[in-house]
Design an enzyme around this catalytic site. Structure first.
Site, PDB file in Angstrom:
ATOM      1  N   ASP A  69      19.230 -23.490  -9.535  1.00  0.00           N
ATOM      2  CA  ASP A  69      18.567 -24.277  -8.600  1.00  0.00           C
ATOM      3  C   ASP A  69      17.768 -23.565  -7.356  1.00  0.00           C
ATOM      4  O   ASP A  69      17.871 -22.501  -7.240  1.00  0.00           O
ATOM      5  CB  ASP A  69      19.864 -25.040  -7.935  1.00  0.00           C
ATOM      6  CG  ASP A  69      21.029 -24.579  -7.531  1.00  0.00           C
ATOM      7  OD1 ASP A  69      20.977 -22.902  -7.631  1.00  0.00           O
ATOM      8  OD2 ASP A  69      22.268 -24.814  -7.386  1.00  0.00           O
ATOM      9  N   GLU A 128      20.724 -29.674  -3.561  1.00  0.00           N
ATOM     10  CA  GLU A 128      21.488 -30.050  -2.551  1.00  0.00           C
ATOM     11  C   GLU A 128      21.310 -31.722  -2.114  1.00  0.00           C
ATOM     12  O   GLU A 128      21.825 -32.236  -1.312  1.00  0.00           O
ATOM     13  CB  GLU A 128      21.128 -29.365  -1.189  1.00  0.00           C
ATOM     14  CG  GLU A 128      21.295 -27.757  -1.419  1.00  0.00           C
ATOM     15  CD  GLU A 128      22.910 -27.429  -1.314  1.00  0.00           C
ATOM     16  OE1 GLU A 128      23.788 -28.343  -1.281  1.00  0.00           O
ATOM     17  OE2 GLU A 128      23.203 -26.224  -1.578  1.00  0.00           O
TER      18      GLU A 128
HETATM   19  C1  LIG Z   1      27.829 -25.645  -4.480  1.00  0.00           C
HETATM   20  C2  LIG Z   1      27.460 -26.913  -3.102  1.00  0.00           C
HETATM   21  O1  LIG Z   1      27.485 -26.337  -2.033  1.00  0.00           O
HETATM   22  N1  LIG Z   1      26.941 -27.907  -3.417  1.00  0.00           N
HETATM   23  C3  LIG Z   1      26.693 -29.158  -2.652  1.00  0.00           C
HETATM   24  C4  LIG Z   1      26.217 -30.149  -3.454  1.00  0.00           C
HETATM   25  C5  LIG Z   1      25.649 -31.507  -2.362  1.00  0.00           C
HETATM   26  C6  LIG Z   1      26.053 -32.693  -2.838  1.00  0.00           C
HETATM   27  C7  LIG Z   1      25.568 -33.826  -2.135  1.00  0.00           C
HETATM   28  N2  LIG Z   1      24.371 -33.502  -1.277  1.00  0.00           N
HETATM   29  C8  LIG Z   1      26.609 -34.208  -1.104  1.00  0.00           C
HETATM   30  O2  LIG Z   1      26.392 -33.877   0.082  1.00  0.00           O
HETATM   31  O3  LIG Z   1      27.254 -34.940  -1.498  1.00  0.00           O
HETATM   32  C9  LIG Z   1      27.804 -29.376  -1.623  1.00  0.00           C
HETATM   33  O4  LIG Z   1      27.956 -29.850  -0.718  1.00  0.00           O
HETATM   34  O5  LIG Z   1      29.075 -29.144  -2.537  1.00  0.00           O
END
Ligand SMILES: CC(=O)N[C@@H](CCC[C@H](N)C(=O)O)C(=O)O
Length: 375
Positions: A69, A128
């Site tokens: 990513d 993200e």
């Molecule tokens: C690994 C990581 O930190 N991923 C993010 C993915 C974000 C998902 C989405 N934008 C949300 O906020 O629900 C995480 O916050 O886990």
């Protein structure tokens, strides 16, 4: 690729974090770097602000996909590093600079030393948010080169360099973003009886949300409701007409996601009645869980366990989210955590991932991809 060059790439990328679907400089940088590699077996296709890069194998029977990513986060960096972000207010605080560099290191190797099978490297935007994986999976560009197996990694600050952590089955949670707007009536701070204060309504709502996980989700299931941002008001002596809450929901089961959303809707509706205001809810991007294929995870774990200088941890599932889950819904494969030994965690302004993890991961992935092609 030499370690010095990998570190240089990581630092260059670290300087230019960009939000989802605006990774213009990042895309250019990745493309320019790939153009330095031998080109005989490489084809590159842009997809929005990302890139798909195929390495054609010498006698291909399968295609192995590897996804990195590429987006940054809206966090003002506070590491004080010499190569600190030059994009004010943005930072690679979730390790995507590492993810891209590692993918480039592995790609450089296979560009110079043709693999037997085809390899597909995916530089994916907007992990993200709002989520690049789902539209990328549906794209013609991806469909034409669709891999038979997929892999990806995520940096893990809590593990030492040299550690790899994963498990078969459920690794990461289901997620949904959460945006709530409240509208009341603004007014003079000294005349609250003539206004309808959305700071008070919003505060009540956040407090009420704390009962959802405690009282509505089954105790042996797990869920998270986090409000990460509240915006309201214009001045200390003006009653706020609007309030906006931004958050995220995480659940281990799809059923609990429905329970949590219904409960949020009831509580918001109660606030509307109780505070005589108008409210709207928007769930933004939803990511499905990351579920590692059992056979893929077990093969990778067995390989890593017996490899010198690698420590394999069979970890617990986590409430983090990842749109890589969409790849694994369609294509067998796995995701794993890569130890980077940082005292500060993911999404922290002082995340300090150790760069020694980069050459370690590049070599691990090269060795593993060479090994799977022998079978
Ligand atoms: C690994 C990581 O930190 N991923 C993010 C993915 C974000 C998902 C989405 N934008 C949300 O906020 O629900 C995480 O916050 O886990």
């Amino acid at each position: 690729m030499q370690t010095d060059r990998l570190i240089e790439i990581r630092r260059d990328l670290h300087r230019i974090p960009e939000p989802g679907f605006q990774e213009v400089k990042t895309q250019q940088y990745i493309k320019k770097t790939i153009e330095e590699f031998p080109q005989d077996n490489i084809e590159i296709k842009p997809w929005r602000t990302g890139l798909l890069v195929r390495v054609t194998g010498s006698a291909p029977e399968k295609t192995y996909g590897y996804r990195a990513d590429i987006d940054g986060l809206p966090i003002p960096e506070e590491t004080g590093a010499a190569y600190q972000s030059s994009h004010k207010g943005f930072m690679h605080a979730c390790g995507h600079d590492f993810h891209m560099t590692i993918a480039l290191g592995v790609l450089a190797h296979f560009a110079a030393k043709q693999p037997k099978d085809n390899l597909l490297f995916i530089f994916q935007p907007a992990e993200e948010g709002p989520g690049g994986a789902q539209p990328l999976l549906e794209s013609e560009e991806f469909r034409a080169w669709k891999p038979d197996e997929m892999m990806a990694l995520h940096i893990a600050p809590e593990y030492p360099v040299g550690t790899v952590a994963t498990k078969p089955g459920l690794l990461f949670a289901n997620t949904s973003e959460l945006f709530i707007d409240l509208k009341g009536k603004g007014g003079h701070a000294a005349l609250p009886h003539l206004a309808n204060d959305m700071v008070v309504a919003c505060s009540q709502l956040v407090t009420q949300f704390q009962t959802i996980v405690a009282r509505n989700v089954a105790p042996l299931d797990s869920a998270v409701v986090t409000v990460g941002k509240i915006s309201s008001g214009t001045k200390q002596n003006i009653i706020a007409e609007h309030a906006r809450l931004e958050g995220t929901i995480r659940t281990l089961s799809i059923e609990s996601m429905d329970v949590v959303k219904k409960r949020i809707e009831s509580l918001v509706s109660g606030i509307e009645t109780g505070f005589d205001c108008a409210a709207s809810i928007n769930y933004g991007a939803n990511y499905c869980q990351v579920y590692n294929n059992h056979a893929s995870a077990e093969r990778f774990m067995a390989f890593t366990r017996k490899r010198e200088n690698s420590v394999l941890v069979e970890c617990e599932k986590a409430m983090t989210g990842e749109d890589f889950g969409y790849f694994l819904e369609e294509i067998p494969g796995l995701m794993f955590w890569l130890g980077v030994n940082s005292p500060s965690g993911l999404h922290s302004s002082t995340l300090d991932a150790k760069e020694e993890a980069i050459p370690f991961a590049v070599q691990l992935l090269i060795d593993y991809l060479e090994d799977v092609q022998k079978k």
